[in-house]
Design a protein around this motif. Structure first.
Motif, mmCIF file in Angstrom:
data_model
loop_
_atom_site.group_PDB
_atom_site.id
_atom_site.type_symbol
_atom_site.label_atom_id
_atom_site.label_comp_id
_atom_site.label_asym_id
_atom_site.label_seq_id
_atom_site.Cartn_x
_atom_site.Cartn_y
_atom_site.Cartn_z
ATOM 1 N N CYS A 176 3.049 0.956 -4.827
ATOM 2 C CA CYS A 176 3.823 2.168 -4.553
ATOM 3 C C CYS A 176 5.283 1.954 -4.926
ATOM 4 N N ASN A 177 6.031 3.059 -4.944
ATOM 5 C CA ASN A 177 7.464 2.950 -5.198
ATOM 6 C C ASN A 177 8.213 2.706 -3.889
ATOM 7 N N GLN A 178 9.509 2.788 -3.933
ATOM 8 C CA GLN A 178 10.343 2.440 -2.782
ATOM 9 C C GLN A 178 10.407 3.533 -1.715
ATOM 10 N N GLY A 179 9.694 4.637 -1.928
ATOM 11 C CA GLY A 179 9.729 5.743 -0.980
ATOM 12 C C GLY A 179 8.706 5.639 0.136
ATOM 13 N N PHE A 180 8.206 4.464 0.408
ATOM 14 C CA PHE A 180 7.181 4.275 1.432
ATOM 15 C C PHE A 180 7.550 3.137 2.390
ATOM 16 N N LYS A 181 7.034 3.251 3.606
ATOM 17 C CA LYS A 181 6.950 2.132 4.539
ATOM 18 C C LYS A 181 5.506 2.134 5.032
ATOM 19 N N ASN A 182 4.669 1.368 4.376
ATOM 20 C CA ASN A 182 3.231 1.404 4.605
ATOM 21 C C ASN A 182 2.811 0.393 5.664
ATOM 22 N N ILE A 183 1.684 0.656 6.296
ATOM 23 C CA ILE A 183 1.195 -0.233 7.350
ATOM 24 C C ILE A 183 -0.151 -0.809 6.945
ATOM 25 N N ILE A 184 -0.179 -2.122 6.709
ATOM 26 C CA ILE A 184 -1.443 -2.824 6.475
ATOM 27 C C ILE A 184 -1.993 -3.169 7.854
ATOM 28 N N CYS A 185 -3.023 -2.458 8.268
ATOM 29 C CA CYS A 185 -3.495 -2.531 9.653
ATOM 30 C C CYS A 185 -4.294 -3.802 9.923
ATOM 31 N N ASP A 186 -4.102 -4.347 11.092
ATOM 32 C CA ASP A 186 -4.981 -5.389 11.619
ATOM 33 C C ASP A 186 -6.145 -4.657 12.282
ATOM 34 N N GLU A 187 -7.285 -4.596 11.585
ATOM 35 C CA GLU A 187 -8.386 -3.754 12.057
ATOM 36 C C GLU A 187 -9.122 -4.354 13.241
ATOM 37 N N GLN A 237 -11.121 4.352 19.975
ATOM 38 C CA GLN A 237 -10.532 4.765 18.691
ATOM 39 C C GLN A 237 -11.624 5.245 17.749
ATOM 40 N N ASN A 238 -12.704 4.471 17.679
ATOM 41 C CA ASN A 238 -13.803 4.816 16.771
ATOM 42 C C ASN A 238 -14.445 6.132 17.178
ATOM 43 N N LEU A 239 -14.600 6.343 18.492
ATOM 44 C CA LEU A 239 -15.159 7.598 18.975
ATOM 45 C C LEU A 239 -14.277 8.770 18.563
ATOM 46 N N PHE A 240 -12.972 8.612 18.720
ATOM 47 C CA PHE A 240 -12.045 9.672 18.337
ATOM 48 C C PHE A 240 -12.102 9.944 16.832
ATOM 49 N N VAL A 241 -12.154 8.880 16.026
ATOM 50 C CA VAL A 241 -12.218 9.046 14.570
ATOM 51 C C VAL A 241 -13.465 9.829 14.181
ATOM 52 N N LEU A 242 -14.603 9.538 14.835
ATOM 53 C CA LEU A 242 -15.835 10.272 14.552
ATOM 54 C C LEU A 242 -15.689 11.751 14.909
ATOM 55 N N TYR A 264 -7.743 1.141 14.033
ATOM 56 C CA TYR A 264 -8.407 1.737 12.888
ATOM 57 C C TYR A 264 -7.379 2.538 12.084
ATOM 58 N N PRO A 265 -7.341 2.374 10.752
ATOM 59 C CA PRO A 265 -6.399 3.143 9.938
ATOM 60 C C PRO A 265 -6.517 4.654 10.138
ATOM 61 N N GLU A 266 -7.758 5.164 10.312
ATOM 62 C CA GLU A 266 -7.936 6.603 10.482
ATOM 63 C C GLU A 266 -7.267 7.096 11.774
ATOM 64 N N TYR A 267 -7.336 6.277 12.817
ATOM 65 C CA TYR A 267 -6.682 6.628 14.076
ATOM 66 C C TYR A 267 -5.165 6.679 13.887
ATOM 67 N N LEU A 268 -4.612 5.665 13.229
ATOM 68 C CA LEU A 268 -3.172 5.621 13.003
ATOM 69 C C LEU A 268 -2.732 6.746 12.077
ATOM 70 N N TYR A 269 -3.560 7.055 11.080
ATOM 71 C CA TYR A 269 -3.272 8.169 10.169
ATOM 72 C C TYR A 269 -3.098 9.467 10.956
ATOM 73 N N PHE A 270 -4.057 9.783 11.829
ATOM 74 C CA PHE A 270 -3.984 11.035 12.585
ATOM 75 C C PHE A 270 -2.744 11.058 13.468
ATOM 76 N N LEU A 271 -2.480 9.940 14.125
ATOM 77 C CA LEU A 271 -1.341 9.864 15.037
ATOM 78 C C LEU A 271 -0.021 10.122 14.307
ATOM 79 N N LEU A 272 0.165 9.474 13.155
ATOM 80 C CA LEU A 272 1.407 9.628 12.397
ATOM 81 C C LEU A 272 1.504 11.008 11.748
#
Length: 395
Positions: free
Chosen positions: A115-126, A175-180, A130-138
């Motif tokens: 990516c370019n410099q316009g991001f602050k990305n999160i490499i999740c410790d799964e 988290q998994n239940l919520f993602v589903l 869960y990335p999907e949970y963090l995605y929804f929250l953000l």
């Protein structure tokens, strides 16, 4: 989409408490505790050795609302481009968060990318999130993320700011239940829309089977209906009183409640001098748009009285000659709509004059046949209501 999103938000609040990250509860967990925050860079654009390779490279402009996973990018870079600015590869399932221009757009990497410099990305410790949970929250906290921006020329959130954002962190099972639940909420919405569309198509196909290719006596609309025409008259509107039906409320085979407009009882008495439309009559828009048709529904908001605004004529079929439901569907048939648009006039606003509309003809089968069709439509509508109720229960 909005209804399913509202459902998901309410479920989130029931399961985990507040969705609003601006509260920043003390017992919440910082993002740096559940993943690594990584940014990016842009290889020199004037060096052809860095571009048109086969490595995905993304910018904030490519992150779109409600597109969760990113599997491709507009531009690609080469290994030389990666090495030129020591780019860090973002593995699949990294949560992509734009940190400027604009702040707060979110997606998940579907494939490894840069990516370019316009991001602050999160490499999740799964093992923690869960990335999907963090995605929804953000994604539901763009306003809060924007409030964290710093800078005079343009706002940006730094790596440190993102690392220190605290989030509610339930266990992985919840988290998994919520993602589903989140995934299936939109699927249920789509199923409901598909069922509704197929049921309307089914009713039209039955109409065509019963009446489409058969020869019936034809009559002008003026011969089989009473016309109530309030075109050219606009009553004074108010914030309460009797409902005023406008052209915006009339869709094909469907009455919509919004927008809601009203007239005072004294205005109604003075305005409604050309006739009184009633529940079950047929509404027909004569311009903006031309040719929308629906039956006046039996709903509480139209009781005890209602008015009808301009750009609409109300058709009252003669008893024992023309059934309202049959009239609704014959006016929406391809044959009638084709005749209607042959008689249209106007360049900026397309419409039809009342005199021409009255002279348009429709086939009129035996009244008994019309009633058979109406009974079928009523039974299908009951089935549709049952399906919608089942979907609510499933939710």
């Amino acid at each position: 989409m909005s209804e399913s999103k509202s459902l998901v938000k309410s479920i989130f609040n029931e399961m985990f408490g507040s969705l609003d990250l601006s509260y920043q509860h003390q017992n919440w967990i910082s993002i740096k505790s559940i993943g690594e925050v990584v940014s990016g860079s842009t290889p020199k654009t004037n060096n052809n050795q860095y571009w048109n390779g086969n490595l995905l490279w993304i910018t904030p402009a490519e992150i779109k609302h409600n597109i969760v996973f990113i599997f491709d990018t507009q531009r690609k870079i080469t290994n030389a481009g990666v090495q030129s600015c020591s780019l860090r590869m973002l593995p699949a399932r990294t949560v992509l968060l734009t940190s400027r221009a604009p702040i707060g757009k979110v997606a998940i990497a579907g494939k490894p990318l840069y990516c370019n410099q316009g991001f602050k990305n999160i490499i999740c410790d799964e093992s923690k999130v869960y990335p999907e949970y963090l995605y929804f929250l953000l994604s539901e906290n763009a306003y809060y993320l924007n409030s964290l921006g710093r800078g005079a020329t343009f706002k940006e959130i730094s790596k440190q700011i993102v690392e220190n954002i605290k989030i509610p962190l339930p266990n992985l099972a919840n988290q998994n239940l919520f993602v589903l639940i989140e995934k299936h909420a939109d699927k249920l919405k789509l199923i409901a829309q598909q069922i509704h569309k197929k049921i309307e198509c089914f009713k039209k196909s039955i109409f065509n089977e019963m009446f489409g290719d058969r020869n019936f006596n034809c009559y002008t609309l003026e011969q089989v209906c009473t016309f109530i025409d309030y075109r050219g008259k606009t009553p004074e509107k108010s914030n309460s009183g009797y409902r005023l039906i406008t052209a915006k409320n009339i869709k094909n085979n469907h009455f919509v409640s919004e927008p809601q407009e009203f007239i005072l009882p004294e205005t109604y008495k003075e305005f409604m001098q050309r006739g009184y439309p009633k529940i079950g009559d047929i509404l027909f828009t004569t311009e903006a748009p031309l040719g929308n048709v629906c039956k006046i529904p039996d709903i509480p908001e139209l009781k005890p009285k209602f008015g009808v605004g301009q750009r609409i004529v109300t058709l009252q079929p003669y008893n024992n000659l023309l059934d309202p439901t049959f009239l609704e569907y014959v006016l929406l048939s391809k044959k009638f709509q084709a005749k209607l648009f042959q008689k249209k006039s106007g360049s900026t606003v397309i419409g039809i004059r009342s005199k021409l509309l009255k002279q348009l003809t429709i086939p009129v089968p035996e009244y008994r046949q019309q009633l058979i069709f109406t009974n079928i439509v009523n039974q299908i509508d009951k089935l549709k209501a049952n399906i919608e109720q089942i979907l609510k229960i499933l939710e």
